[in-house]
Motif scaffolding. Structure first.
Motif, PDB file in Angstrom:
ATOM      1  N   ALA A  13       1.010  -1.206  -0.103  1.00 49.33           N
ATOM      2  CA  ALA A  13      -0.005   0.138   0.202  1.00 49.33           C
ATOM      3  C   ALA A  13       0.841   1.196  -0.085  1.00 49.33           C
ATOM      4  O   ALA A  13       0.402   2.065  -0.824  1.00 49.33           O
ATOM      5  N   ILE A  14       2.043   1.327   0.666  1.00 50.39           N
ATOM      6  CA  ILE A  14       2.757   2.427   0.974  1.00 50.39           C
ATOM      7  C   ILE A  14       3.611   2.490  -0.522  1.00 50.39           C
ATOM      8  O   ILE A  14       3.578   3.744  -1.069  1.00 50.39           O
ATOM      9  N   PHE A  15       4.029   1.593  -1.126  1.00 52.36           N
ATOM     10  CA  PHE A  15       4.543   1.574  -2.362  1.00 52.36           C
ATOM     11  C   PHE A  15       3.771   2.181  -3.466  1.00 52.36           C
ATOM     12  O   PHE A  15       4.033   2.964  -4.244  1.00 52.36           O
ATOM     13  N   GLU A  16       2.672   1.812  -3.422  1.00 54.38           N
ATOM     14  CA  GLU A  16       1.623   2.050  -4.399  1.00 54.38           C
ATOM     15  C   GLU A  16       1.331   3.612  -4.121  1.00 54.38           C
ATOM     16  O   GLU A  16       1.146   4.393  -5.181  1.00 54.38           O
ATOM     17  N   ILE A  17       1.157   3.921  -3.005  1.00 52.47           N
ATOM     18  CA  ILE A  17       0.697   5.450  -2.906  1.00 52.47           C
ATOM     19  C   ILE A  17       1.973   6.252  -3.167  1.00 52.47           C
ATOM     20  O   ILE A  17       1.771   7.463  -3.769  1.00 52.47           O
ATOM     21  N   ASP A  18       3.093   5.885  -2.684  1.00 49.95           N
ATOM     22  CA  ASP A  18       4.445   6.985  -3.332  1.00 49.95           C
ATOM     23  C   ASP A  18       4.410   6.752  -4.639  1.00 49.95           C
ATOM     24  O   ASP A  18       4.493   7.913  -5.170  1.00 49.95           O
ATOM     25  N   ALA A  19       4.385   5.530  -5.490  1.00 45.84           N
ATOM     26  CA  ALA A  19       4.470   5.716  -6.995  1.00 45.84           C
ATOM     27  C   ALA A  19       3.438   6.566  -7.387  1.00 45.84           C
ATOM     28  O   ALA A  19       3.681   7.340  -8.521  1.00 45.84           O
ATOM     29  N   TYR A  20       2.083   6.200  -7.021  1.00 46.22           N
ATOM     30  CA  TYR A  20       1.300   6.985  -7.551  1.00 46.22           C
ATOM     31  C   TYR A  20       1.008   8.499  -7.498  1.00 46.22           C
ATOM     32  O   TYR A  20       0.900   9.303  -8.366  1.00 46.22           O
ATOM     33  N   THR A  21       1.376   8.767  -6.287  1.00 43.89           N
ATOM     34  CA  THR A  21       1.421  10.463  -6.005  1.00 43.89           C
ATOM     35  C   THR A  21       2.528  11.186  -6.704  1.00 43.89           C
ATOM     36  O   THR A  21       2.584  12.026  -7.228  1.00 43.89           O
ATOM     37  N   MET A  22       3.725  10.376  -6.799  1.00 41.34           N
ATOM     38  CA  MET A  22       4.789  10.977  -7.503  1.00 41.34           C
ATOM     39  C   MET A  22       4.441  10.985  -8.956  1.00 41.34           C
ATOM     40  O   MET A  22       4.748  12.016  -9.820  1.00 41.34           O
ATOM     41  N   LEU A  23       4.003   9.948  -9.724  1.00 43.19           N
ATOM     42  CA  LEU A  23       3.556   9.993 -11.072  1.00 43.19           C
ATOM     43  C   LEU A  23       2.467  11.121 -11.105  1.00 43.19           C
ATOM     44  O   LEU A  23       2.614  11.834 -12.059  1.00 43.19           O
ATOM     45  N   LEU A  24       1.466  11.289 -10.349  1.00 48.24           N
ATOM     46  CA  LEU A  24       0.501  12.189 -10.738  1.00 48.24           C
ATOM     47  C   LEU A  24       0.762  13.824 -10.605  1.00 48.24           C
ATOM     48  O   LEU A  24       0.330  14.661 -11.140  1.00 48.24           O
ATOM     49  N   LYS A  25       1.817  13.799  -9.565  1.00 51.99           N
ATOM     50  CA  LYS A  25       2.385  15.227  -9.477  1.00 51.99           C
ATOM     51  C   LYS A  25       2.886  15.815 -10.506  1.00 51.99           C
ATOM     52  O   LYS A  25       2.536  16.791 -11.241  1.00 51.99           O
ATOM     53  N   GLU A  26       4.072  15.081 -11.353  1.00 52.54           N
ATOM     54  CA  GLU A  26       4.801  15.063 -12.272  1.00 52.54           C
ATOM     55  C   GLU A  26       3.624  15.206 -13.544  1.00 52.54           C
ATOM     56  O   GLU A  26       3.887  16.030 -14.435  1.00 52.54           O
ATOM     57  N   HIS A  27       2.664  14.352 -13.725  1.00 48.53           N
ATOM     58  CA  HIS A  27       1.889  14.167 -14.686  1.00 48.53           C
ATOM     59  C   HIS A  27       0.809  15.549 -14.823  1.00 48.53           C
ATOM     60  O   HIS A  27       0.919  16.129 -15.864  1.00 48.53           O
ATOM     61  N   THR A  28       0.319  15.875 -13.675  1.00 46.79           N
ATOM     62  CA  THR A  28      -0.447  17.113 -13.698  1.00 46.79           C
ATOM     63  C   THR A  28       0.477  18.487 -14.255  1.00 46.79           C
ATOM     64  O   THR A  28      -0.028  19.323 -14.803  1.00 46.79           O
ATOM     65  N   GLU A  29       1.774  18.363 -13.398  1.00 45.65           N
ATOM     66  CA  GLU A  29       2.605  19.659 -14.166  1.00 45.65           C
ATOM     67  C   GLU A  29       2.773  19.549 -15.489  1.00 45.65           C
ATOM     68  O   GLU A  29       2.792  20.700 -16.004  1.00 45.65           O
ATOM     69  N   LYS A  30       2.791  18.332 -16.160  1.00 49.71           N
ATOM     70  CA  LYS A  30       3.120  18.581 -17.557  1.00 49.71           C
ATOM     71  C   LYS A  30       1.995  18.859 -18.281  1.00 49.71           C
ATOM     72  O   LYS A  30       2.161  19.610 -19.213  1.00 49.71           O
ATOM     73  N   GLU A  31       0.966  18.653 -17.755  1.00 52.94           N
ATOM     74  CA  GLU A  31      -0.350  18.839 -18.561  1.00 52.94           C
ATOM     75  C   GLU A  31      -0.430  20.540 -18.464  1.00 52.94           C
ATOM     76  O   GLU A  31      -0.827  21.130 -19.416  1.00 52.94           O
ATOM     77  N   ASP A  32      -0.202  20.801 -17.224  1.00 54.58           N
ATOM     78  CA  ASP A  32      -0.702  22.334 -16.905  1.00 54.58           C
ATOM     79  C   ASP A  32       0.362  23.187 -17.452  1.00 54.58           C
ATOM     80  O   ASP A  32       0.276  24.244 -18.474  1.00 54.58           O
ATOM     81  N   GLN A  33       1.731  22.654 -17.588  1.00 56.71           N
ATOM     82  CA  GLN A  33       2.758  23.650 -18.309  1.00 56.71           C
ATOM     83  C   GLN A  33       2.875  23.450 -19.736  1.00 56.71           C
ATOM     84  O   GLN A  33       3.473  24.369 -20.287  1.00 56.71           O
TER      85      GLN A  33
END
Length: 180
Positions: free
Chosen positions: A114-134
């Motif tokens: 669970a911790i691994f998936e949270i870490d991976a998901y949150t890192m992915l989505l943070k970078e992903h949303t920044e790419k979309e926004d910017q």
């Protein structure tokens, strides 16, 4: 452009939930108890607000229009954005599986997963949303023809009217008050 403003605002809310998820995972790493129901709420938010509500506007409305009207977006959408959407879905699915395992019997392996998936998901989505926004949304603002912008705006407005999300925003505020 209404649709881009809307989706960028949704990114803010999604990133807020990512912060909540990180805070919850940190508590688990520190050996503190975190109610499994709170984790299930984050999964519900990710699946229904982040994916079905937000990503579907991108996948069904914005991305097709961009690929049709602005050829240079084809590679970033098909090669990066769509695979990252699927990768996020996969992380959330595995997180949900780990939570189900914890409900049956808490184990170090399930908690670690669970911790691994949270870490991976949150890192992915943070970078992903920044790419979309910017990048991607800026391309849409600069290069979509006026008619396409109006079409995307209209379709997003219709989707917003059909699918209110106040309950998910309330979930987010409740978890932010508890964990941030």
């Amino acid at each position: 452009m209404y649709a881009i403003d809307l989706m960028m605002n949704e990114h803010i809310q999604i990133r807020d939930m990512l912060e909540v998820m990180r805070a919850m995972a940190k508590q688990l790493k520190e050996g503190k108890d975190v109610p499994i129901e709170d984790f299930e709420t984050t999964v519900d938010f990710a699946r229904n607000y982040g994916d079905k509500h937000h990503h579907m506007k991108e996948e069904d409305i914005l991305f097709p229009e961009l690929m049709d009207q602005v050829w240079m977006t084809m590679d970033i959408i098909q090669g990066v954005m769509l695979p990252e959407h699927q990768e996020g879905r996969d992380h959330i699915s595995r997180l949900a599986d780990a939570l189900e395992q914890c409900k049956k019997q808490v184990s170090e392996e399930a908690v670690s997963q669970a911790i691994f998936e949270i870490d991976a998901y949150t890192m992915l989505l943070k970078e992903h949303t920044e790419k979309e926004d910017q990048v991607l949304y800026q391309i849409a603002l600069m290069h979509l023809p006026k008619e396409s912008k109006e079409k995307v705006d209209h379709l997003c407005k219709v989707k917003e009217e059909k699918e209110p999300v106040d309950n998910y925003l309330q979930m987010l505020e409740s978890l932010k008050a508890k964990y941030l």
